[in-house]
Design a protein around this motif. Structure first.
Motif, PDB file in Angstrom:
ATOM      1  N   ARG A  38      43.845  37.047  32.593  1.00  0.00           N
ATOM      2  CA  ARG A  38      45.251  36.774  32.282  1.00  0.00           C
ATOM      3  C   ARG A  38      45.587  37.220  30.870  1.00  0.00           C
ATOM      4  NH1 ARG A  38      46.867  30.762  34.178  1.00  0.00           N
ATOM      5  NH2 ARG A  38      48.856  31.465  33.290  1.00  0.00           N
ATOM      6  N   ALA A  39      44.670  36.958  29.927  1.00  0.00           N
ATOM      7  CA  ALA A  39      44.914  37.360  28.536  1.00  0.00           C
ATOM      8  C   ALA A  39      44.968  38.875  28.398  1.00  0.00           C
ATOM      9  CB  ALA A  39      43.815  36.791  27.634  1.00  0.00           C
ATOM     10  N   ALA A  40      44.234  39.571  29.287  1.00  0.00           N
ATOM     11  CA  ALA A  40      44.221  41.032  29.247  1.00  0.00           C
ATOM     12  C   ALA A  40      45.414  41.641  29.966  1.00  0.00           C
ATOM     13  CB  ALA A  40      42.923  41.559  29.859  1.00  0.00           C
ATOM     14  N   GLY A  41      46.270  40.796  30.519  1.00  0.00           N
ATOM     15  CA  GLY A  41      47.468  41.291  31.172  1.00  0.00           C
ATOM     16  C   GLY A  41      47.273  41.726  32.607  1.00  0.00           C
ATOM     17  N   VAL A  45      47.252  38.280  42.051  1.00  0.00           N
ATOM     18  CA  VAL A  45      46.477  37.042  42.121  1.00  0.00           C
ATOM     19  C   VAL A  45      45.108  37.304  41.511  1.00  0.00           C
ATOM     20  CG1 VAL A  45      45.487  35.303  43.647  1.00  0.00           C
ATOM     21  CG2 VAL A  45      47.709  36.298  44.186  1.00  0.00           C
ATOM     22  N   LEU A  46      44.880  36.733  40.341  1.00  0.00           N
ATOM     23  CA  LEU A  46      43.655  37.008  39.585  1.00  0.00           C
ATOM     24  C   LEU A  46      42.552  35.997  39.848  1.00  0.00           C
ATOM     25  CD1 LEU A  46      45.339  37.795  36.141  1.00  0.00           C
ATOM     26  CD2 LEU A  46      44.634  39.428  37.905  1.00  0.00           C
ATOM     27  N   SER A 117      48.799  29.929  42.000  1.00  0.00           N
ATOM     28  CA  SER A 117      49.065  30.954  43.014  1.00  0.00           C
ATOM     29  C   SER A 117      48.887  30.465  44.443  1.00  0.00           C
ATOM     30  CB  SER A 117      48.146  32.168  42.770  1.00  0.00           C
ATOM     31  OG  SER A 117      46.791  31.776  42.697  1.00  0.00           O
ATOM     32  N   TRP A 118      48.879  29.132  44.655  1.00  0.00           N
ATOM     33  CA  TRP A 118      48.684  28.632  46.016  1.00  0.00           C
ATOM     34  C   TRP A 118      49.763  29.105  46.985  1.00  0.00           C
ATOM     35  CZ3 TRP A 118      44.465  27.338  48.108  1.00  0.00           C
ATOM     36  CH2 TRP A 118      43.476  26.631  47.421  1.00  0.00           C
ATOM     37  N   GLY A 119      50.941  29.395  46.488  1.00  0.00           N
ATOM     38  CA  GLY A 119      52.017  29.816  47.380  1.00  0.00           C
ATOM     39  C   GLY A 119      52.025  31.292  47.709  1.00  0.00           C
ATOM     40  N   ALA A 120      51.116  32.065  47.094  1.00  0.00           N
ATOM     41  CA  ALA A 120      51.101  33.514  47.333  1.00  0.00           C
ATOM     42  C   ALA A 120      50.578  33.824  48.738  1.00  0.00           C
ATOM     43  CB  ALA A 120      50.235  34.207  46.281  1.00  0.00           C
ATOM     44  N   ASP A 121      50.984  34.956  49.255  1.00  0.00           N
ATOM     45  CA  ASP A 121      50.571  35.362  50.600  1.00  0.00           C
ATOM     46  C   ASP A 121      49.058  35.520  50.690  1.00  0.00           C
ATOM     47  OD1 ASP A 121      53.180  35.412  51.418  1.00  0.00           O
ATOM     48  OD2 ASP A 121      53.426  37.578  51.150  1.00  0.00           O
ATOM     49  N   GLY A 122      48.474  34.936  51.726  1.00  0.00           N
ATOM     50  CA  GLY A 122      47.056  35.130  52.010  1.00  0.00           C
ATOM     51  C   GLY A 122      46.099  34.323  51.172  1.00  0.00           C
ATOM     52  N   VAL A 123      46.593  33.529  50.235  1.00  0.00           N
ATOM     53  CA  VAL A 123      45.699  32.810  49.324  1.00  0.00           C
ATOM     54  C   VAL A 123      44.864  31.765  50.068  1.00  0.00           C
ATOM     55  CG1 VAL A 123      45.652  31.112  47.443  1.00  0.00           C
ATOM     56  CG2 VAL A 123      46.949  33.222  47.191  1.00  0.00           C
ATOM     57  N   LEU A 124      45.480  31.053  51.001  1.00  0.00           N
ATOM     58  CA  LEU A 124      44.737  30.023  51.726  1.00  0.00           C
ATOM     59  C   LEU A 124      43.570  30.641  52.513  1.00  0.00           C
ATOM     60  CD1 LEU A 124      44.545  27.039  52.366  1.00  0.00           C
ATOM     61  CD2 LEU A 124      46.078  27.404  54.314  1.00  0.00           C
TER      62      LEU A 124
END
Length: 229
Positions: A38-41, A45-46, A117-124
């Motif tokens: 995240r700090a590296a930009g 979904v990281l 990012s729980w709401g992002a597509d495919g994360v579950l």
């Protein structure tokens, strides 16, 4: 009998000094890698990028459930108490599955929760795939530890292959057959579209990896049942 074996093995595992270390590695390494990305930009979904590094904690749990007993000679006492070796082996394997499943669920929950990012597509689906991947990796490490009567070999092999230089991914550049090796087969379960290269679909890859893990445990069980200790 199997219930008593599982209870005893679970207690032995949680009282080992390596147990909290494994949980610390499993949770903190992916979290640290997430914060670095995240700090590296980094974009997208990281959370899942650092989870292979955290799998080292899963490998440690898979190994110490048996390797410590060979190291201190306790295996002879254990075998005297549980002479049915397949029962002992399956009891230990079950404990590995539960312990690593909990560790993976906590690790995924932490990093995905921190990223939000729980709401992002495919994360579950990727979260579930991570749990399966860690459990199967730990079972293979457990099988190697049983066969080798040592924890050093599987920890070094699985840690280096999973975090530093992956022989499987290098082979993938040479032949597409490498996609059927366990780590490459299972990678799409959690990496999703972030994995650039040939790979099996998530479900197919998971089944292939599960086949490798089952074969490894059976082979280790045959060796374990036939030798003196």
């Amino acid at each position: 009998m199997i219930r008593a074996v599982v209870g005893a093995e679970a207690w032995k595992l949680v009282t080992l000094r390596a147990f909290p270390v494994a949980f610390g590695v499993g949770v903190l390494v992916p979290l640290a890698l997430l914060l670095i990305n995240r700090a590296a930009g980094g974009e997208g979904v990281l959370a899942f990028a650092g989870l292979p590094g955290g799998a080292v904690g899963a490998v440690v749990l898979g190994v110490v459930v048996i390797s410590g007993e060979y190291g201190n000679g306790q295996i002879t006492t254990t075998l005297a108490a549980v002479p049915r070796r397949w029962v002992l082996l399956l009891g230990k394997a079950f404990v590995v599955v539960v312990a690593v499943g909990v560790l993976a669920a906590v690790a995924v929950g932490v990093v995905v929760g921190v990223e939000g990012s729980w709401g992002a597509d495919g994360v579950l689906g990727r979260a579930l795939g991570t749990v399966v991947y860690w459990v199967l990796t730990a079972l293979m490490a457990f099988a190697v530890a049983v066969a080798a009567r040592s924890g050093l070999v599987p920890v070094v092999v699985f840690a280096v292959n999973g975090t530093v230089v992956s022989a499987s991914y290098l082979l993938l550049r040479v032949t597409p057959l490498a996609m059927y090796l366990p780590d490459v087969a299972g990678v799409r379960m959690f990496a999703g579209a972030d994995f650039h290269g040939e790979a099996l679909p998530p479900v197919t890859g998971g089944l292939v990896m599960a086949g490798w893990a089952a074969a490894a445990v059976v082979a280790a069980g045959v060796v374990f049942a036939r030798r003196d200790a």
